[in-house]
Write an enzyme that holds these catalytic residues in place. Structure first.
Site, PDB file in Angstrom:
ATOM      1  N   LYS A  80     -70.854 -17.235  48.994  1.00  0.00           N
ATOM      2  CA  LYS A  80     -71.258 -18.316  49.890  1.00  0.00           C
ATOM      3  C   LYS A  80     -72.206 -17.743  50.915  1.00  0.00           C
ATOM      4  CE  LYS A  80     -70.174 -22.700  50.783  1.00  0.00           C
ATOM      5  NZ  LYS A  80     -69.809 -23.784  49.892  1.00  0.00           N
ATOM      6  N   GLY A 179     -62.483 -41.884  53.186  1.00  0.00           N
ATOM      7  CA  GLY A 179     -63.874 -41.434  53.083  1.00  0.00           C
ATOM      8  C   GLY A 179     -64.540 -41.975  51.835  1.00  0.00           C
ATOM      9  N   VAL A 180     -65.475 -42.922  52.017  1.00  0.00           N
ATOM     10  CA  VAL A 180     -66.196 -43.467  50.860  1.00  0.00           C
ATOM     11  C   VAL A 180     -67.671 -43.085  50.960  1.00  0.00           C
ATOM     12  CG1 VAL A 180     -64.607 -45.264  50.119  1.00  0.00           C
ATOM     13  CG2 VAL A 180     -66.192 -45.740  52.000  1.00  0.00           C
ATOM     14  N   GLY A 181     -67.916 -41.776  51.080  1.00  0.00           N
ATOM     15  CA  GLY A 181     -69.280 -41.242  51.044  1.00  0.00           C
ATOM     16  C   GLY A 181     -69.677 -41.055  49.594  1.00  0.00           C
ATOM     17  N   VAL A 183     -68.776 -38.896  47.092  1.00  0.00           N
ATOM     18  CA  VAL A 183     -67.705 -38.778  46.090  1.00  0.00           C
ATOM     19  C   VAL A 183     -66.775 -39.992  46.150  1.00  0.00           C
ATOM     20  CG1 VAL A 183     -65.726 -37.402  45.347  1.00  0.00           C
ATOM     21  CG2 VAL A 183     -67.809 -36.253  46.124  1.00  0.00           C
TER      22      VAL A 183
HETATM   23  P1  NAD Z   1     -70.081 -37.395  52.296  1.00  0.00           P
HETATM   24  O1  NAD Z   1     -70.485 -36.862  53.627  1.00  0.00           O
HETATM   25  O2  NAD Z   1     -71.064 -38.140  51.473  1.00  0.00           O
HETATM   26  O3  NAD Z   1     -68.791 -38.335  52.460  1.00  0.00           O
HETATM   27  C1  NAD Z   1     -67.767 -38.109  53.363  1.00  0.00           C
HETATM   28  C2  NAD Z   1     -67.400 -39.444  53.994  1.00  0.00           C
HETATM   29  O4  NAD Z   1     -66.268 -39.273  54.822  1.00  0.00           O
HETATM   30  C3  NAD Z   1     -68.527 -40.028  54.860  1.00  0.00           C
HETATM   31  O5  NAD Z   1     -68.802 -41.357  54.470  1.00  0.00           O
HETATM   32  C4  NAD Z   1     -67.959 -39.940  56.269  1.00  0.00           C
HETATM   33  O6  NAD Z   1     -68.405 -40.987  57.103  1.00  0.00           O
HETATM   34  C5  NAD Z   1     -66.473 -40.039  55.991  1.00  0.00           C
HETATM   35  N1  NAD Z   1     -65.633 -39.523  57.065  1.00  0.00           N
HETATM   36  C6  NAD Z   1     -65.835 -38.456  57.861  1.00  0.00           C
HETATM   37  N2  NAD Z   1     -64.817 -38.309  58.726  1.00  0.00           N
HETATM   38  C7  NAD Z   1     -63.943 -39.301  58.450  1.00  0.00           C
HETATM   39  C8  NAD Z   1     -62.689 -39.682  58.984  1.00  0.00           C
HETATM   40  N3  NAD Z   1     -62.119 -39.012  59.995  1.00  0.00           N
HETATM   41  N4  NAD Z   1     -62.055 -40.761  58.459  1.00  0.00           N
HETATM   42  C9  NAD Z   1     -62.618 -41.442  57.450  1.00  0.00           C
HETATM   43  N5  NAD Z   1     -63.804 -41.121  56.896  1.00  0.00           N
HETATM   44  C10 NAD Z   1     -64.459 -40.075  57.388  1.00  0.00           C
HETATM   45  O7  NAD Z   1     -69.497 -36.140  51.503  1.00  0.00           O
HETATM   46  P2  NAD Z   1     -69.168 -36.048  49.940  1.00  0.00           P
HETATM   47  O8  NAD Z   1     -70.271 -35.322  49.270  1.00  0.00           O
HETATM   48  O9  NAD Z   1     -68.709 -37.357  49.430  1.00  0.00           O
HETATM   49  O10 NAD Z   1     -67.930 -35.043  49.999  1.00  0.00           O
HETATM   50  C11 NAD Z   1     -66.653 -35.498  50.395  1.00  0.00           C
HETATM   51  C12 NAD Z   1     -65.667 -34.349  50.311  1.00  0.00           C
HETATM   52  O11 NAD Z   1     -65.637 -33.845  48.986  1.00  0.00           O
HETATM   53  C13 NAD Z   1     -66.006 -33.146  51.206  1.00  0.00           C
HETATM   54  O12 NAD Z   1     -64.800 -32.543  51.627  1.00  0.00           O
HETATM   55  C14 NAD Z   1     -66.740 -32.204  50.256  1.00  0.00           C
HETATM   56  O13 NAD Z   1     -66.647 -30.863  50.672  1.00  0.00           O
HETATM   57  C15 NAD Z   1     -65.958 -32.449  48.982  1.00  0.00           C
HETATM   58  N6  NAD Z   1     -66.682 -32.123  47.754  1.00  0.00           N
HETATM   59  C16 NAD Z   1     -67.827 -32.783  47.450  1.00  0.00           C
HETATM   60  C17 NAD Z   1     -68.479 -32.488  46.260  1.00  0.00           C
HETATM   61  C18 NAD Z   1     -69.722 -33.229  45.864  1.00  0.00           C
HETATM   62  O14 NAD Z   1     -70.111 -33.122  44.692  1.00  0.00           O
HETATM   63  N7  NAD Z   1     -70.356 -33.971  46.749  1.00  0.00           N
HETATM   64  C19 NAD Z   1     -67.968 -31.514  45.381  1.00  0.00           C
HETATM   65  C20 NAD Z   1     -66.774 -30.865  45.715  1.00  0.00           C
HETATM   66  C21 NAD Z   1     -66.142 -31.191  46.914  1.00  0.00           C
END
Ligand code: NAD
Length: 358
Positions: A80, A179-181, A183
């Protein structure tokens, strides 16, 4: 505390610090293991309060990548990189070119990719100076956004956990998604299509209304998601969702979601187990993203186009590995996160032993 006594050091093969006077780049690259192949893991840009804090994060994240890559059955080790700085104000093309030169100096021991604060555009600047960069856009080997692949792996993991833990299919099962970002939104769509009922939360109103419109999900406030009447709790936001104050509130019998570092501490993992909750270890269930990135590294190394079928096969295997973790946890009567850590360490040790023997 010195570097070698840090709890996160755990046998790191190399820790490299880089400073570039012209651009102000301060970066640390931690290489935990190359036993299974070149170390791979993203680059995080964060305004760390001190170099010690940056080092600690790099070590912790790099070891986690070793475990994740081993459990995803990738021929990659774990590493990393962190850039110390504010990604909103300190990014320049020259900074990422300097970062690229730093990666190039490691001569292929470490492959970098995106993480918090770093975008494909930034990586494009690094790529001018080194070929050891994945997560780019616009070339035949490019893997694109890893989130749909991560979500597909998480979806399969939730389905597996529901079959095992509740002896049901997803139809009619209630899943609470925190969290509906990227993933979480893809996961919500897949669960909805499989007939699950959804309760969602996010701090981003726009994301919430979009996902609710597509899936008919019920919306709750961020703090209320832990009290939701759900069969499954799916953490898909930041780390540490399962902690001393949230765990006692959960009604769900299953914790399965995409977020990294879901358990605030190893003790919480033991408490989850003691409460009879089925937990799918985070770095196993969310391995789809790194599988996608590995597909790009593989294509770049071979000078070929990205191979979707290879990614699919690895994703199938990931679900089997998750099943093996849950089987062993059940038959040995132990927390699944402990079992996963042991399996990951054994896979790395085995690769190291065969490398020594060769
Ligand atoms: P993202 O930033 O697109 O989504 C995260 C969401 O969580 C956002 O919509 C944010 O507003 C919301 N959020 C933040 N704090 C919050 C809270 N206190 N309560 C409710 N919602 C909250 O990120 P992502 O890419 O969807 O990743 C989400 C998680 O999955 C992270 O922990 C990331 O490390 C992990 N992850 C992602 C991937 C990937 O392919 N994107 C792969 C492995 C792990």
């Amino acid at each position: 505390m010195t570097l070698f006594d840090s709890p996160a050091f755990e046998g790191h093969e190399g820790v490299h610090a880089f400073f570039d006077e012209k651009t102000g780049l301060k970066a640390i690259v931690a290489v935990h293991s190359t036993a299974r192949g070149p170390a791979a893991g993203g680059c995080r840009m964060w305004p760390y309060a001190s170099a010690e804090a940056a080092l600690e994060d790099a070590l912790r994240l790099s070891r986690a990548m070793s475990y994740k890559n081993a459990m995803a059955d990738l021929e990659l080790g774990g590493g990393k990189s962190v850039i110390i700085g504010d990604s909103r104000t300190m990014k320049t093309p020259a900074l990422f070119e300097a970062f690229g030169r730093a990666i190039e100096a490691l001569n292929g021991v470490y492959w970098t990719a995106e993480d918090v604060g770093v975008s494909p555009v930034d990586l494009g600047y690094a790529r001018r100076e080194t070929r050891y960069v994945a997560g780019l856009e616009g070339h035949p080997a490019a893997s694109g956004d890893p989130s749909p692949v991560t979500a597909e792996g998480v979806f399969r993991g939730v389905r597996l956990a529901v079959r095992r833990g509740l002896n049901r299919e997803l139809d009619g099962v209630t899943v609470a998604i925190q969290g509906v970002g990227h993933v979480g939104a893809y996961l919500a769509e897949k669960l909805h299509a499989a007939g699950a009922k959804l309760i969602i939360t996010d701090v981003n109103e726009e994301a919430l209304t979009q996902v609710a419109a597509l899936t008919g999900a019920a919306i709750v406030a961020p703090g209320a998601i832990f009290d939701a009447q759900a069969d499954v709790f799916a953490p898909c936001a930041l780390g540490g969702a399962i902690n001393e104050s949230t765990l006692p509130r959960l009604k769900a019998k299953i914790i399965a979601g995409g977020a990294n570092n879901q358990l605030a501490t190893p003790e919480i993992g033991r408490e989850v187990f003691a409460r009879g909750i089925l937990y799918t270890p985070d770095y196993v269930i969310n391995g789809g993203g790194i599988i996608n990135v590995a597909g790009e590294i593989r294509a770049l190394e071979r000078g070929e186009a990205f191979d979707q079928a290879w990614v699919e096969a690895k994703l199938d295997r990931l679900t089997l590995t998750l099943e093996e973790v849950l089987d062993r946890a059940a038959s040995e009567g132990r927390p699944s996160d402990q079992v996963a850590n042991e399996m990951a360490k054994a896979r790395i040790a085995q690769a190291a032993a065969s490398k020594m023997a060769a």
